[in-house]
Write a protein that holds these residues in place. Structure first.
Motif, PDB file in Angstrom:
ATOM      1  N   TRP A 392       0.826  -1.209   0.000  1.00  0.00           N
ATOM      2  CA  TRP A 392       0.000   0.000   0.000  1.00  0.00           C
ATOM      3  C   TRP A 392       0.858   1.257   0.000  1.00  0.00           C
ATOM      4  CZ3 TRP A 392      -3.813  -2.285  -1.727  1.00  0.00           C
ATOM      5  CH2 TRP A 392      -4.207  -3.528  -1.246  1.00  0.00           C
ATOM      6  N   GLU A 393       2.021   1.190   0.621  1.00  0.00           N
ATOM      7  CA  GLU A 393       2.952   2.316   0.530  1.00  0.00           C
ATOM      8  C   GLU A 393       3.395   2.509  -0.920  1.00  0.00           C
ATOM      9  OE1 GLU A 393       7.407   3.661   2.117  1.00  0.00           O
ATOM     10  OE2 GLU A 393       6.454   1.827   2.868  1.00  0.00           O
ATOM     11  N   HIS A 396       0.621   4.130  -2.858  1.00  0.00           N
ATOM     12  CA  HIS A 396       0.579   5.571  -2.552  1.00  0.00           C
ATOM     13  C   HIS A 396       1.671   6.304  -3.332  1.00  0.00           C
ATOM     14  CE1 HIS A 396       0.255   9.303  -0.286  1.00  0.00           C
ATOM     15  NE2 HIS A 396       1.573   9.264  -0.139  1.00  0.00           N
ATOM     16  N   ASN A 397       2.874   5.718  -3.391  1.00  0.00           N
ATOM     17  CA  ASN A 397       3.973   6.349  -4.125  1.00  0.00           C
ATOM     18  C   ASN A 397       3.649   6.436  -5.613  1.00  0.00           C
ATOM     19  OD1 ASN A 397       5.442   6.627  -1.763  1.00  0.00           O
ATOM     20  ND2 ASN A 397       6.594   4.727  -2.061  1.00  0.00           N
ATOM     21  N   ASP A 399       0.612   6.543  -6.974  1.00  0.00           N
ATOM     22  CA  ASP A 399      -0.442   7.538  -7.132  1.00  0.00           C
ATOM     23  C   ASP A 399       0.130   8.959  -7.046  1.00  0.00           C
ATOM     24  OD1 ASP A 399      -3.329   8.011  -7.399  1.00  0.00           O
ATOM     25  OD2 ASP A 399      -3.151   8.892  -5.407  1.00  0.00           O
ATOM     26  N   SER A 400       1.089   9.153  -6.128  1.00  0.00           N
ATOM     27  CA  SER A 400       1.682  10.479  -5.940  1.00  0.00           C
ATOM     28  C   SER A 400       2.618  10.875  -7.071  1.00  0.00           C
ATOM     29  CB  SER A 400       2.449  10.523  -4.611  1.00  0.00           C
ATOM     30  OG  SER A 400       1.599  10.240  -3.525  1.00  0.00           O
ATOM     31  N   ARG A 436      -8.071   3.380  -1.343  1.00  0.00           N
ATOM     32  CA  ARG A 436      -6.769   4.025  -1.161  1.00  0.00           C
ATOM     33  C   ARG A 436      -6.372   4.943  -2.315  1.00  0.00           C
ATOM     34  NH1 ARG A 436      -3.318   1.375   2.676  1.00  0.00           N
ATOM     35  NH2 ARG A 436      -4.267  -0.455   3.643  1.00  0.00           N
ATOM     36  N   LEU A 437      -6.986   4.771  -3.489  1.00  0.00           N
ATOM     37  CA  LEU A 437      -6.597   5.555  -4.668  1.00  0.00           C
ATOM     38  C   LEU A 437      -7.756   6.481  -5.046  1.00  0.00           C
ATOM     39  CD1 LEU A 437      -4.942   2.671  -6.713  1.00  0.00           C
ATOM     40  CD2 LEU A 437      -3.791   4.403  -5.325  1.00  0.00           C
ATOM     41  N   ALA A 476       1.280   5.822   4.841  1.00  0.00           N
ATOM     42  CA  ALA A 476       0.364   6.020   3.715  1.00  0.00           C
ATOM     43  C   ALA A 476      -1.062   5.682   4.120  1.00  0.00           C
ATOM     44  CB  ALA A 476       0.800   5.170   2.530  1.00  0.00           C
ATOM     45  N   SER A 477      -1.245   4.585   4.878  1.00  0.00           N
ATOM     46  CA  SER A 477      -2.582   4.197   5.323  1.00  0.00           C
ATOM     47  C   SER A 477      -3.156   5.218   6.295  1.00  0.00           C
ATOM     48  CB  SER A 477      -2.533   2.814   5.973  1.00  0.00           C
ATOM     49  OG  SER A 477      -2.103   1.836   5.051  1.00  0.00           O
ATOM     50  N   ARG A 479      -2.575   8.410   6.280  1.00  0.00           N
ATOM     51  CA  ARG A 479      -3.035   9.560   5.491  1.00  0.00           C
ATOM     52  C   ARG A 479      -4.377   9.249   4.828  1.00  0.00           C
ATOM     53  NH1 ARG A 479       2.630  10.029   4.526  1.00  0.00           N
ATOM     54  NH2 ARG A 479       2.494   8.687   2.683  1.00  0.00           N
ATOM     55  N   THR A 480      -4.526   8.000   4.332  1.00  0.00           N
ATOM     56  CA  THR A 480      -5.796   7.609   3.744  1.00  0.00           C
ATOM     57  C   THR A 480      -6.912   7.661   4.778  1.00  0.00           C
ATOM     58  OG1 THR A 480      -4.684   6.157   2.145  1.00  0.00           O
ATOM     59  CG2 THR A 480      -7.020   5.747   2.538  1.00  0.00           C
TER      60      THR A 480
END
Length: 633
Positions: A392-393, A396-397, A399-400, A436-437, A476-477, A479-480
């Motif tokens: 999941w990290e 997140h990376n 997506d960012s 998450r996205l 990352a989680s 922040r979600t």
């Protein structure tokens, strides 16, 4: 030891060999001649060829014999020696290929037409001469099918799609699998006939001009699995084909330009300059090779490079492949891909079946990237993925690293080991990814609706708020979680978001209360609109799901529950049988049957929604709504 100047060096060859043990099928192998000459300590004298096979498993060494190096293979252990007499005696080994235009005529004209077209009869020029009363008698005697031949030659000028592909490479293992399945491959005679007609001969300026005159309308050209030896040869073939926009050259081994004459041939090729789509799967092409070739492909939009063993990428200038929109790098050995951010127009990136185990933060964003496929990478290991895993990290990376966020993703958990199922099923994976996205609009080809997003986000937030999971949240989680608390669980606009309460009061709208529970039926008959549907051939226990999910998403789970393979269900029709809330017994009838004819539509749009839960008319056993899978008998 220096190589012989033999003209065979660099030529491609194909062999058609009877399978061992004897079989009705034959093996097919492709290779490149890298040496011609003597091999010390053998009885073959000067009559040996050193070959690097496309399939390294065919080889026995890397070009050496008894400590002497005769040639060097690109892949370790892919070489072997052949007696040159093999080319002359076995009738099934072909080197160099035919001239391109001759190969086209052989493929698209009959033997008689080709003889006249190539000038192999004494009246070679007759078909091209203007018709008149003066030569009508001669035509009747010398070329009775002249009108038909001229019509076919005219058809060549109108051809827009030309395919001259060779046989697929077949190993002994492939033959055994065919026989185990009760199937037989092409006959040896048919394979030999195809191999004889493969293009690959070098050609000059006159031949290039002749191709342009004979085939001026070509837009799509497939030269996969031919005997072309080099990019220069390919450039000369398409030099005068300015309408060409798609070129497939899969499973060839094309030598790169090595001198100014080679580069000049590529620069002058109108066909390369006009290309929009290029296929180079399984060609041993590296990313450095592509950077070398890129200046000759200024209009390229789509590039296929699957199965080339690419393990690294190097950043390019923004002028390299500046218009490339879609890049297929599946089945390679990549561990990262951020260097591709230098491609300014890239929109779709296919990275399935690589070696990507982690996605690090990117130093440079992808400005236009919309879709990424990641199936089959260690990142999504079906054995280890969990709500708290580091995948999941990475997501997140990813997506960012995309301006505006990731909008389309393809990733599936696939395993053939039934004794050890994945640690997370496809349904849970889908919910995790959607939650998450935030920009994700399409997942595995299925649109993400607003209702699906809401359901997934609430499901994920409730699950992650449980004490056993909250302690494991990574950055990352976390922040979600903060983002979703602000969206779904804030109490007022002027106070901090209220914490998520996992102990909901009676009657609260938790996600579990929204699940739909249905019974699965398998039949060869369509369920009718009466109170008594046909007797199913198989049933499965109740299955619960979110009504915002589509049949496309649920289908694998439903088939597993019914113990039906995807192949068996290929022609299946799907129906929803819903019990009428106004009906208290079967005698009153009122079943509603709707065919689920669009697998991308959320199931609640067909009437399968949360209203059935808690409805008194559905409390008795056997009164659940049903999904029927109807297989043709």
């Amino acid at each position: 030891m220096s190589q012989s100047p033999s003209p065979l060096i660099g030529q491609r060859l194909i062999q058609i060999i009877p399978a061992v043990p004897p079989s009705s099928s034959s093996t097919v192998r492709y290779g490149t001649i890298l040496y011609s000459g003597p091999v010390a300590g053998t009885k073959g004298g000067d009559d040996w060829l050193g070959v690097e096979w496309d399939n390294p498993a065919r080889g026995r060494h890397s070009g050496e014999h008894r400590g002497v190096r005769y040639f060097q293979t690109k892949r370790e252990g892919a070489g072997s020696f052949l007696r040159a007499t093999t080319l002359r005696e076995d009738g099934a080994t072909f080197v160099g290929g035919r001239a391109f235009l001759a190969a086209v005529r052989e493929r698209y004209l009959s033997d008689e037409d080709e003889d006249v077209a190539e000038g192999s009869t004494s009246q070679a020029q007759a078909p091209l001469a203007p018709l008149s009363r003066r030569n009508l008698a001669e035509i009747d005697i010398e070329a009775p099918n002249l009108a038909k031949i001229r019509a076919k030659l005219g058809q060549l000028k109108r051809l827009k799609v030309v395919s001259l592909t060779g046989p697929v490479e077949v190993t002994e293992e492939d033959v055994r699998e065919l026989e185990a399945a009760g199937r037989v491959g092409p006959s040896r005679e048919d394979l030999i006939d195809t191999a004889k007609s493969l293009p690959g001969a070098e050609l000059g300026q006159a031949e290039s001009e002749e191709i342009g005159e004979a085939l001026p309308s070509i837009e799509h050209l497939d030269l996969s699995r031919t005997l072309m030896p080099s990019w220069r040869c390919l450039a000369n073939i398409v030099q005068h084909l300015p309408r060409l926009h798609t070129l497939h050259a899969h499973q060839n081994r094309l030598a790169l330009p090595a001198c100014e004459a080679d580069h000049a041939a590529l620069r002058s090729s109108a066909g390369l300059r006009s290309l929009l789509s290029l296929g180079l799967d399984r060609t041993d092409t590296s990313w450095q090779d592509i950077q070398l070739l890129a200046p000759y492909l200024p209009e390229l939009r789509t590039l296929q490079l699957a199965g080339n063993g690419i393990d690294s990428l190097h950043p390019s200038g923004s002028d390299v492949l500046a218009r490339l929109e879609e890049l297929n790098l599946e089945w390679n050995d990549l561990t990262s891909f951020h260097d591709l951010a230098t491609l300014p127009a890239l929109k779709r990136l296919h990275l399935s079946h690589n070696a990507i185990a982690h996605i690090a933060p990117s130093q440079r964003p992808f400005t236009l990237l919309e879709h990424v496929s990641l199936t089959g990478n260690p990142l999504f290991n079906p054995r280890t993925i969990s709500p708290s895993s580091k995948v999941w990290e990475s997501m997140h990376n990813l997506d960012s690293s995309i301006t505006g966020g990731l909008r389309s993703l393809s990733v599936q958990l696939k395993t053939t080991d039934e004794a050890s199922p994945p640690s997370m099923d496809e349904d849970a994976l889908r919910l995790h990814l959607i939650a998450r996205l935030p920009s994700l609009a399409t997942l595995n080809g299925s649109p993400v609706s607003e209702m699906q997003r809401r359901d997934a986000e609430i499901w994920w937030a409730e699950r992650m708020a449980m004490p056993s999971m909250a302690a494991k949240l990574d950055a990352a989680s976390a922040r979600t979680m903060e983002r979703l608390k602000n969206i779904h669980f804030a109490t007022t606009t002027d106070t901090p978001p209220a914490p998520i309460n996992t102990q909901r009061p009676a009657g609260a709208l938790g996600l579990k209360s929204q699940l739909v529970s249905v019974t699965l039926r398998l039949s060869d008959r369509t369920p009718g609109q009466t109170a008594s549907p046909p007797t199913p051939t198989r049933s499965a226990p109740s299955i619960a799901f979110l009504p915002s999910m589509s049949l496309r998403t649920l289908r694998p789970k439903l088939l597993r529950s019914l113990k039906v393979s995807p192949r068996e269900a290929g022609d299946a029709r799907w129906f929803a049988l819903m019990r009428s809330a106004d009906s208290k017994s079967e005698e009153e009838g009122g079943n509603i049957v709707i065919e689920l004819d669009d697998d991308s539509t959320p199931l609640n749009r067909y009437g399968l929604d949360a209203r059935v839960r808690g409805d008194s008319s559905h409390e008795d056993e056997g009164q659940e709504d049903e999904i029927w899978v109807v297989l043709p008998s």
